[in-house]
Design a protein around this motif. Structure first.
Motif, PDB file in Angstrom:
ATOM      1  N   LEU A 204      16.410  -7.233   0.264  1.00 49.83           N
ATOM      2  CA  LEU A 204      15.484  -6.113   0.122  1.00 49.83           C
ATOM      3  C   LEU A 204      14.761  -6.165  -1.221  1.00 49.83           C
ATOM      4  CD1 LEU A 204      17.648  -3.258   1.678  1.00 49.83           C
ATOM      5  CD2 LEU A 204      15.701  -4.423   2.725  1.00 49.83           C
ATOM      6  N   VAL A 205      15.458  -6.547  -2.256  1.00 48.54           N
ATOM      7  CA  VAL A 205      14.821  -6.675  -3.573  1.00 48.54           C
ATOM      8  C   VAL A 205      13.724  -7.740  -3.511  1.00 48.54           C
ATOM      9  CG1 VAL A 205      15.204  -7.450  -5.951  1.00 48.54           C
ATOM     10  CG2 VAL A 205      16.780  -5.820  -4.903  1.00 48.54           C
ATOM     11  N   LEU A 206      14.040  -8.876  -2.924  1.00 55.73           N
ATOM     12  CA  LEU A 206      13.043  -9.937  -2.793  1.00 55.73           C
ATOM     13  C   LEU A 206      11.886  -9.489  -1.905  1.00 55.73           C
ATOM     14  CD1 LEU A 206      12.077 -12.832  -3.251  1.00 55.73           C
ATOM     15  CD2 LEU A 206      13.542 -13.550  -1.341  1.00 55.73           C
ATOM     16  N   GLY A 207      12.207  -8.775  -0.827  1.00 57.29           N
ATOM     17  CA  GLY A 207      11.163  -8.304   0.074  1.00 57.29           C
ATOM     18  C   GLY A 207      10.193  -7.361  -0.602  1.00 57.29           C
ATOM     19  N   ILE A 208      10.717  -6.421  -1.409  1.00 54.16           N
ATOM     20  CA  ILE A 208       9.857  -5.496  -2.160  1.00 54.16           C
ATOM     21  C   ILE A 208       8.992  -6.274  -3.152  1.00 54.16           C
ATOM     22  CG2 ILE A 208       9.815  -3.629  -3.852  1.00 54.16           C
ATOM     23  CD1 ILE A 208      12.465  -2.638  -2.607  1.00 54.16           C
ATOM     24  N   ARG A 209       9.645  -7.121  -3.938  1.00 57.30           N
ATOM     25  CA  ARG A 209       8.933  -7.842  -5.000  1.00 57.30           C
ATOM     26  C   ARG A 209       7.799  -8.696  -4.432  1.00 57.30           C
ATOM     27  NH1 ARG A 209      12.984 -10.982  -7.003  1.00 57.30           N
ATOM     28  NH2 ARG A 209      13.647  -9.299  -8.383  1.00 57.30           N
ATOM     29  N   ASP A 210       8.093  -9.447  -3.368  1.00 59.24           N
ATOM     30  CA  ASP A 210       7.079 -10.351  -2.836  1.00 59.24           C
ATOM     31  C   ASP A 210       5.988  -9.619  -2.071  1.00 59.24           C
ATOM     32  OD1 ASP A 210       8.014 -12.614  -3.965  1.00 59.24           O
ATOM     33  OD2 ASP A 210       8.547 -13.640  -2.109  1.00 59.24           O
ATOM     34  N   TYR A 211       6.359  -8.556  -1.332  1.00 53.96           N
ATOM     35  CA  TYR A 211       5.320  -7.810  -0.623  1.00 53.96           C
ATOM     36  C   TYR A 211       4.314  -7.254  -1.623  1.00 53.96           C
ATOM     37  CZ  TYR A 211       3.025  -4.714   2.683  1.00 53.96           C
ATOM     38  OH  TYR A 211       2.075  -4.087   3.464  1.00 53.96           O
ATOM     39  N   MET A 212       4.804  -6.745  -2.740  1.00 58.51           N
ATOM     40  CA  MET A 212       3.910  -6.185  -3.738  1.00 58.51           C
ATOM     41  C   MET A 212       3.135  -7.277  -4.470  1.00 58.51           C
ATOM     42  SD  MET A 212       6.073  -2.955  -5.242  1.00 58.51           S
ATOM     43  CE  MET A 212       4.668  -2.471  -6.231  1.00 58.51           C
ATOM     44  N   ARG A 213       3.833  -8.307  -4.903  1.00 58.01           N
ATOM     45  CA  ARG A 213       3.170  -9.377  -5.653  1.00 58.01           C
ATOM     46  C   ARG A 213       2.101 -10.068  -4.815  1.00 58.01           C
ATOM     47  NH1 ARG A 213       4.168 -14.953  -6.008  1.00 58.01           N
ATOM     48  NH2 ARG A 213       5.969 -14.767  -4.626  1.00 58.01           N
ATOM     49  N   LYS A 214       2.431 -10.362  -3.561  1.00 61.47           N
ATOM     50  CA  LYS A 214       1.491 -11.085  -2.710  1.00 61.47           C
ATOM     51  C   LYS A 214       0.366 -10.198  -2.182  1.00 61.47           C
ATOM     52  CE  LYS A 214       5.030 -14.459  -1.446  1.00 61.47           C
ATOM     53  NZ  LYS A 214       5.830 -15.115  -0.374  1.00 61.47           N
ATOM     54  N   SER A 215       0.547  -8.865  -2.302  1.00 59.35           N
ATOM     55  CA  SER A 215      -0.496  -7.929  -1.882  1.00 59.35           C
ATOM     56  C   SER A 215      -1.313  -7.412  -3.062  1.00 59.35           C
ATOM     57  CB  SER A 215       0.135  -6.735  -1.147  1.00 59.35           C
ATOM     58  OG  SER A 215       0.841  -7.156   0.000  1.00 59.35           O
ATOM     59  N   GLY A 216      -0.958  -7.811  -4.277  1.00 55.37           N
ATOM     60  CA  GLY A 216      -1.729  -7.418  -5.444  1.00 55.37           C
ATOM     61  C   GLY A 216      -1.280  -6.145  -6.122  1.00 55.37           C
ATOM     62  N   PHE A 217      -0.064  -5.655  -5.821  1.00 55.04           N
ATOM     63  CA  PHE A 217       0.461  -4.454  -6.479  1.00 55.04           C
ATOM     64  C   PHE A 217       1.482  -4.854  -7.545  1.00 55.04           C
ATOM     65  CE2 PHE A 217      -0.957  -2.772  -2.419  1.00 55.04           C
ATOM     66  CZ  PHE A 217      -1.487  -1.532  -2.756  1.00 55.04           C
ATOM     67  N   SER A 218       1.538  -4.067  -8.606  1.00 58.60           N
ATOM     68  CA  SER A 218       2.543  -4.291  -9.641  1.00 58.60           C
ATOM     69  C   SER A 218       3.418  -3.071  -9.880  1.00 58.60           C
ATOM     70  CB  SER A 218       1.870  -4.685 -10.964  1.00 58.60           C
ATOM     71  OG  SER A 218       0.996  -3.655 -11.405  1.00 58.60           O
ATOM     72  N   ARG A 219       2.999  -1.891  -9.368  1.00 58.87           N
ATOM     73  CA  ARG A 219       3.739  -0.651  -9.604  1.00 58.87           C
ATOM     74  C   ARG A 219       4.005   0.067  -8.290  1.00 58.87           C
ATOM     75  NH1 ARG A 219      -0.375   1.904 -13.816  1.00 58.87           N
ATOM     76  NH2 ARG A 219      -1.760   0.973 -12.250  1.00 58.87           N
ATOM     77  N   ALA A 220       5.099   0.826  -8.265  1.00 58.58           N
ATOM     78  CA  ALA A 220       5.486   1.545  -7.050  1.00 58.58           C
ATOM     79  C   ALA A 220       5.772   2.996  -7.379  1.00 58.58           C
ATOM     80  CB  ALA A 220       6.725   0.903  -6.420  1.00 58.58           C
ATOM     81  N   VAL A 221       5.605   3.855  -6.382  1.00 59.66           N
ATOM     82  CA  VAL A 221       5.965   5.264  -6.507  1.00 59.66           C
ATOM     83  C   VAL A 221       6.910   5.621  -5.367  1.00 59.66           C
ATOM     84  CG1 VAL A 221       3.907   6.020  -5.222  1.00 59.66           C
ATOM     85  CG2 VAL A 221       5.105   7.635  -6.712  1.00 59.66           C
ATOM     86  N   VAL A 222       7.910   6.432  -5.670  1.00 54.89           N
ATOM     87  CA  VAL A 222       8.919   6.834  -4.692  1.00 54.89           C
ATOM     88  C   VAL A 222       9.086   8.348  -4.754  1.00 54.89           C
ATOM     89  CG1 VAL A 222      11.310   6.598  -3.921  1.00 54.89           C
ATOM     90  CG2 VAL A 222      10.140   4.643  -4.970  1.00 54.89           C
TER      91      VAL A 222
END
Length: 566
Positions: free
Chosen positions: A282-300
């Motif tokens: 899940l950590v890898l999935g979050i990191r790569d989905y964001m990195r490969k989509s152009g996001f660097s920050r998240a909100v929860v």
């Protein structure tokens, strides 16, 4: 023979980036004396490329990239390169592409082995794009006769599925029959719980059965819903593991097949097929989905409950605390503890934290609807308003500051529709969409294994959406251990209602769960993409109709006519 395993993380469609990385790895390996560099299945385009394969310009770019790689090999005549790429068939009939393993050596394409077995189950849809290999054969390299197979080609082992094989042909057995001295499998095998151990045993069985060493190279990284865990390996002709690559991270390593010795049994790392592997996936999935989509920050959005707490902790592990924002949005029904528990969680994780009360906004909504709803009893309509207000506020932060909103609903809730469209389902990525509620508790325990990052008050409290006074999840749902067990049987194993009842579950409960799962398909269709960690996730691997009428009860309706009546 010295073989370099390049367990890399491609970006789908990024020919320039993937090619640049492949060249760098090849040059480094060649200068250190490697005879063969092996990259994963379809590495040049990333897996799965989906309908990008139908774009002619994309395949043109692949051919240019392969030519560039071939030129690289002319500078290192003693080092070959084996790489996965789509290859044109050259035929006017059938699909126009093969899923190919391309061998490049001394400035030219020395050979192409197309994939023979094209999976079309679960998340796979390869027959949509590819033709199966017209033939298979061996390739000379470094004094060896290479028997090259691509991913699924190694998954039709009759010893593993004697009664349920999907194909009539075993490519690995054919390569051995032809006289291969070394088996190589290029793979893009997605993660799910328990798969790493099965994969290792399968590859060991091939090596042991045919008395041949086997090199297995898997992709790593997150691509949309799918997470690839790596775990590349080298196995000797006796079936012993002599090298195990890391899980969930890139690794480039050169193995001397002549000098490799078996690893001790205690060193066999199967990716820890429990919560450690799910956490890392899940950590890898979050990191790569964001990195490969152009996001660097998240909100929860932080409700004070367990799901949002676990998502926040995973996001921090993936991105760092400074890149994650937690927001609490208490309504008139939120307890003081929910806000304070969320604040403590954010402090433990060193995450910026804001409180945005929605009481006034909620009242404005109710006032605006008061005339229209006059005389009607409050119900889920008013409850959902709160979730949708929160969704709007969180999306405002996403729009204004460029944060990706992470949705926090778990698989149990998604299964039975215990979630609100355009409310708590809002977001760009659904982190726990394939994690049952009982496993969310196990994830929390894993996250807290060294220190209590998630406050015990959050873990201990009864699950509640807090959308009405004293609301608890189990006012509406069966107890989560019961619900999750039924969901496991129905969704992942595909058992019928009667088969599940026969396992000791109450008929009424089973019927309710099945009925509720089926009628909430429309909600899941509109959900954010969810990271896949089990054998059957809601998403691309589960394709159910929306406008449908199906039942576990079947009655044949017809008018009976006997010869006498005629």
């Amino acid at each position: 023979m010295r073989i370099t395993i390049a367990q890399l993380n491609p970006i789908v469609g990024d020919l320039t980036g993937n090619l640049t990385r492949a060249i760098a790895v090849y040059r480094e390996a060649a200068t250190t004396g490697s005879h063969l560099v092996v990259l994963p299945e379809l590495y040049l385009v990333g897996y799965p490329p989906k309908d990008l394969l139908e774009r002619t310009w994309m395949i043109d770019q692949v051919e240019e990239a392969l030519q560039a790689l071939a030129r690289e090999t002319s500078a290192f005549p003693d080092t070959a390169l084996l790489i996965g790429a789509p290859v044109r068939t050259g035929s006017a009939h059938g699909k126009s592409l093969y899923n190919g393993a391309v061998l490049l050596q001394r400035g030219a394409v020395a050979g192409v082995q197309a994939k023979t077995l094209l999976p079309t189950y679960d998340v796979f849809d390869e027959a949509r794009y590819f033709e199966p290999a017209p033939s298979i054969g061996l390739f000379a390299c470094g004094g060896e006769r290479l028997g090259i197979a691509v991913c699924e080609d190694a998954w039709n082992e009759p010893d593993f599925w004697p009664a349920g094989r999907m194909y009539s042909f075993d490519p690995v057995a054919e390569l051995a029959r032809q006289g291969a001295t070394l088996l190589i499998n290029l793979s893009a095998s997605p993660f799910c719980q328990g798969k790493a151990q099965l994969r290792r045993k399968l590859m060991q069985n091939h090596a042991r059965k045919h008395g041949l060493p086997l090199v297995y190279v898997n992709q790593i990284g997150g691509n949309d819903e799918l997470i690839f865990d790596g775990g590349s390996m080298v196995i000797n002709g006796g079936g012993a593991l002599v090298h195990q690559s890391a899980f969930f991270q890139e690794e480039v390593v050169t193995i001397d097949l002549n000098a490799a010795v078996p690893l001790p049994e205690t060193d066999h790392d199967d990716g820890d097929d429990d919560m450690a592997s799910v956490h890392d996936a899940l950590v890898l999935g979050i990191r790569d989905y964001m990195r490969k989509s152009g996001f660097s920050r998240a909100v929860v959005g932080l409700s004070g409950g367990l799901d949002s707490a676990v998502v926040l902790a995973l996001a921090v592990a993936a991105l760092g605390s400074e890149q994650v924002l937690g927001i609490s949005m208490p309504s008139i029904y939120s307890s003081t503890g929910s806000v304070e528990d969320s604040r403590e969680l954010a402090q433990n994780l060193n995450v910026p934290f804001q409180v945005l009360p929605i009481k006034a906004i909620q009242q404005q909504y109710l006032d605006a609807l008061a005339t229209s709803f006059a005389g009607l009893t409050p119900d889920a309509t008013e409850e959902n308003l709160q979730a949708r207000i929160r969704g709007n506020l969180l999306m405002a932060f996403s729009n204004k500051f460029g944060h990706l909103l992470l949705s926090t609903g778990n698989k149990s809730e998604m299964a039975v529709g215990y979630c609100t469209l355009y409310g708590d389902m809002s977001g760009g990525l659904s982190v726990l969409a394939d994690v049952l509620k009982t496993d969310v508790y196990r994830l929390a325990a894993y996250i807290n294994r060294e220190q209590p990052l998630i406050p015990m008050a959050i873990i201990a409290k009864a699950p509640s959406a807090e959308l009405r006074p004293d609301q608890k999840d189990q006012d509406t749902l069966p107890p989560y251990p019961v619900l999750d067990a039924i969901l496991q049987h129905y969704v992942e194993e595909g058992l019928s209602r009667d088969a599940i009842i026969s396992k000791g579950f109450a008929e009424e409960t089973v019927a309710w769960v099945i009925r509720t799962v089926d009628r909430n398909e429309y909600k899941r269709k509109q959900a954010a993409p969810g990271l896949k960690v089990t054998a059957k996730a809601f998403g691309i691997g589960r394709r159910m109709p929306l406008a449908a009428r199906h039942s576990h009860d079947f009655t044949v309706m017809y008018e009976s006519t006997s010869p006498v009546e005629r």
